[in-house]
Each structure stands twice: as C-alpha cells, then as structure tokens.
Design a protein around this motif. Structure first.
Motif, short mmCIF file in Angstrom:
data_model
loop_
_atom_site.label_atom_id
_atom_site.label_comp_id
_atom_site.label_asym_id
_atom_site.label_seq_id
_atom_site.Cartn_x
_atom_site.Cartn_y
_atom_site.Cartn_z
N TYR A 99 3.22 57.90 -38.29
CA TYR A 99 4.17 56.85 -38.65
C TYR A 99 5.07 57.36 -39.78
CZ TYR A 99 0.72 53.79 -36.34
OH TYR A 99 -0.16 53.22 -35.45
N ASN A 100 6.20 56.66 -39.96
CA ASN A 100 7.07 56.95 -41.11
C ASN A 100 6.95 55.88 -42.18
OD1 ASN A 100 8.36 54.85 -39.86
ND2 ASN A 100 10.28 55.94 -39.46
N ALA A 101 5.88 55.08 -42.08
CA ALA A 101 5.63 54.03 -43.08
C ALA A 101 4.14 53.96 -43.35
CB ALA A 101 6.15 52.67 -42.59
N ALA A 102 3.79 53.52 -44.56
CA ALA A 102 2.38 53.44 -44.95
C ALA A 102 1.65 52.34 -44.19
CB ALA A 102 2.27 53.20 -46.45
N SER A 103 2.36 51.33 -43.71
CA SER A 103 1.76 50.26 -42.93
C SER A 103 2.83 49.68 -42.02
CB SER A 103 1.20 49.16 -43.84
OG SER A 103 2.24 48.58 -44.62
N GLY A 104 2.37 49.10 -40.89
CA GLY A 104 3.30 48.52 -39.95
C GLY A 104 4.15 49.57 -39.25
N TRP A 148 2.80 59.39 -42.27
CA TRP A 148 1.45 58.87 -42.47
C TRP A 148 0.68 59.00 -41.16
CZ3 TRP A 148 5.42 57.04 -45.36
CH2 TRP A 148 5.20 56.82 -46.72
N LEU A 149 -0.61 59.34 -41.28
CA LEU A 149 -1.48 59.52 -40.13
C LEU A 149 -2.39 58.31 -40.00
CD1 LEU A 149 -2.60 61.37 -37.85
CD2 LEU A 149 -4.22 62.27 -39.54
N ASP A 157 -10.40 48.88 -34.77
CA ASP A 157 -9.01 48.83 -35.18
C ASP A 157 -8.65 50.10 -35.95
OD1 ASP A 157 -8.78 46.31 -34.06
OD2 ASP A 157 -9.28 45.28 -35.93
N GLU A 158 -7.36 50.33 -36.09
CA GLU A 158 -6.91 51.51 -36.84
C GLU A 158 -7.40 51.41 -38.29
OE1 GLU A 158 -2.85 53.48 -36.29
OE2 GLU A 158 -2.64 52.55 -38.26
N MET A 159 -7.89 52.53 -38.79
CA MET A 159 -8.40 52.56 -40.15
C MET A 159 -7.28 52.32 -41.15
SD MET A 159 -11.07 55.77 -40.08
CE MET A 159 -12.49 55.76 -38.99
N ALA A 160 -7.62 51.72 -42.23
CA ALA A 160 -6.66 51.46 -43.30
C ALA A 160 -7.27 51.92 -44.63
CB ALA A 160 -6.31 49.98 -43.36
N PRO A 161 -6.48 52.47 -45.53
CA PRO A 161 -5.04 52.72 -45.37
C PRO A 161 -4.81 54.00 -44.56
CG PRO A 161 -5.73 53.49 -47.51
CD PRO A 161 -6.95 52.84 -46.89
N ARG A 162 -3.56 54.19 -44.11
CA ARG A 162 -3.20 55.42 -43.43
C ARG A 162 -3.18 56.59 -44.41
NH1 ARG A 162 1.95 52.61 -40.35
NH2 ARG A 162 0.73 51.40 -38.83
N VAL A 163 -3.31 57.79 -43.85
CA VAL A 163 -3.37 59.00 -44.67
C VAL A 163 -1.97 59.62 -44.72
CG1 VAL A 163 -4.41 61.26 -44.96
CG2 VAL A 163 -5.76 59.38 -43.99
#
Length: 363
Positions: A99-104, A148-149, A157-163
C-alpha cells in the motif's frame, strides 16, 4: 664377568616381549575403529531425527520463492506467533499486499503464498522473497515515496499496523530510468540512430505535410532550395531628387541624378554567376530628338566600357520614358560598374527628372 653374560642372555627375550605387545596394541586399535552394532544404530537414528526436524520446520529455512532475478524481488523476514505470543511452527497460507498508506486505501500489489507455496515457519520465523510469485510492477516502487506491507495469515483479518518498508525496495529504482527523465540535454549528439527507432517511426514527413504555418520566419534559406535566388548586389534610385539640365548633348550620355555630376550607376563585385541589370529613366528633350536608352558595363581605373546595350523608349511628345533589362551570363568574377545610359541624336537639351534607377542582381 657374570653381568655381561646375564645381559646377553636376557636381551633376546626382551625384544620378543616388545614385539608381542606391539601386535596386541594394533589388534586393540583395530577393534576400536571397527563400528559396533550400537554405533550403527545411533547414526541411523540421528539421520532420521534430522530429516524429521527439517520437514517439520524445526530447522532454519532458506528464503522461500522460485529462482528469479534479485532486482525484481524484496527479501522480507518476519515472526509469526499466536494470540498468546508463542511462536508458531508449520506451513501457513499468507497473503502479502503493498500500500501507499499506513491504513486504508486499495492495495497496489498482492501476492498469495498458499497451497504448495505456503510459507514455512520455524519457531515463529519465516523468510520470503516478495515478488517471486507475482512480479511487483516497477511503477509501484518508482511512483510512491513510501510503501507499507500488509500481511494476512490464513482466514484472519490483515494484521495491524502495516509494516513500512525501508530503502531496500527503492534501491530497485536506481536500476531503471523514470518516465520523462531523459531530456534533450541528456541525449548525446548522434545517439539516436535509425536502429534505436521503432518500425512505426518515420523521419520522412508525409507529402504535403509541411505547410506555411509550420515554417518559421527565415527558416528557408538559399541552401534549402533547389534553385538559386537572385541576390541584390546594389541599386541607386533618384525619384524627384533633382532635375539637372544638360545642353547640347548627343550620342550616349550617362543618366544623371541630383545634379549633372551625380551619375545613376552601381559598382558591385560579382562571383561569376548570372547577372541581371535593370534601369529606368525619365527625361525630356528640347528640341525633340531620336531617343534610346541602355546599360553600360565598365571595369578598371580609369573605367573602360566593356559593352553597352540599347533599347527603344516610350515617348509622349518631348517626355521620354525608358526602361531596359539585360542578363549578363558570361561576366567573370570581378568588380564592375553598371551605369544607366541615354542616347540622343542630333544634339539637344536633356532635362533629367522623376524616376531614375539602376539595380543589379546576381543569381
């Protein structure tokens, strides 16, 4: 005398005992080097345990993924544990997303490590080569300042936070040239050859495609043309600049300008091309005489006439209008004087007025 005799008698027996002990020692060493049934069973048991440990994921694993160029992949190592924090061991289905964002936001790239490509985890640790199953588009790396990975294990669900990824994936950008970065200044002269052009590139413009609107002012020079344009070598004009009167004139006379000493002539240097000379004159005669006009070509100091040409004029009463043009095709390169001339006979008075001109062109 008894002592030497005793030594002589005992020495052979001593050597015999040494030889017997040597043979017994080699026999004992040989028995120690030969495997016993217990040693063989222990070795086979250890080999079996090592094979089981590797298949169960209990040994350190190599980076998983097919053999692909390292410039197209990102090495990632992670730790997997259960809800209580205990490290896991086994093979798990894991999905990785960038992703290009830390969330969403929507994922820019996704790779599924499932089934036969499941991730082997040993004591919580796993290693993967991201991009080895699904190539990472170059635009994903070059078009985003940060990445962000996101990691999804199994049906969770996808782990949080992203790496957030560091500088390693962006090092791939150094091996590429971003779009639009090659400017005119970066292209060396003659670097773009015909071999570099695609089959759809044609440097020859279609017929009729170059219109007047596409030509810049001054773009069409003489070397661009298939014909030679006339070049003005010089001209002299007197249009009402003066009205000198000359009496008792006959034969060939020079056309005058502002006064009787001002001759309508041009001195020019030719390059051996075709020369065209134009002259015009307007004057009056009193009394009326037979008028002519022409062009005289002179060269040298003092100037000597090379040739003169004459032509009849147009006449209305005493008002004479005369115009002559001539093409000199055989003049060698040099400096010449081209003079406007008038001819009258018999002797009469000439009044020069209005348009008087001579112009010289070379092709």
């Amino acid at each position: 005398m008894e002592t030497p005799e005793t030594i002589t008698i005992q020495l052979p027996s001593f050597i015999t005992r040494l030889r017997r002990r040597g043979r017994e020692g080699w026999q004992r060493l040989g028995r120690r080097l030969l495997p016993t049934p217990g040693n063989v069973l222990f070795t086979l048991l250890m080999i079996g345990l090592l094979l089981w440990a590797q298949s169960a994921g209990a040994l350190p694993l190599r980076l998983l993924g097919p053999n692909v160029p390292s410039t197209n992949t990102i090495a990632y190592q992670g730790r997997l544990a259960d809800a209580g924090g205990s490290p896991l061991t086994g093979t798990y289905n894991i999905i990785f997303r960038l992703y290009n964002a830390a969330s969403g936001g929507a994922p820019l790239w996704e790779e599924q490590w499932t089934g036969q490509n499941g991730v082997q985890v040993s004591d919580g640790l796993f290693n993967v080569m991201l991009g080895s199953l699904t190539p990472i588009p170059q635009a994903v790396v070059t078009g985003n300042n940060t990445l962000w990975l996101g990691i999804t294990v199994g049906t969770d669900d996808e782990m949080a936070p992203r790496v957030q990824l560091g500088s390693v994936p962006f090092a791939v950008q150094a091996l590429t040239v971003p779009d639009g970065s090659v400017t005119t200044e970066k292209i060396a002269d003659q670097a773009v050859t015909q071999a570099k052009l695609g089959p759809d590139v044609n440097l020859v413009p279609p017929d009729g495609s170059i219109t007047t609107a596409k030509l810049a002012d001054g773009a069409v020079t003489e070397p661009k043309l298939g014909v030679r344009l006339p070049r003005l070598l010089g001209q002299k004009t007197c249009d009402g600049c003066g009205q000198p009167i000359e009496s008792n004139q006959f034969d060939w006379v020079s056309v005058k300008g502002a006064n009787a000493q001002d001759i309508i002539e041009v001195t020019a240097t030719t390059q051996g091309g075709v020369v065209m000379v134009l002259m015009t004159s307007r004057h009056s005669l009193s009394p009326v005489a037979e008028p002519w006009c022409g062009i005289s070509v002179l060269q040298g100091v003092p100037k000597s006439a090379l040739r003169a040409w004459k032509q009849t004029n147009a006449r209305t009463g005493t008002d004479i209008g005369c115009s002559v043009s001539y093409v000199f095709a055989d003049l060698p390169p040099g400096t010449y004087t081209f003079r406007a001339m008038g001819y009258v006979y018999p002797a009469t008075q000439i009044k020069w007025w209005y348009q008087r001109q001579v112009a010289v062109f070379e092709y």
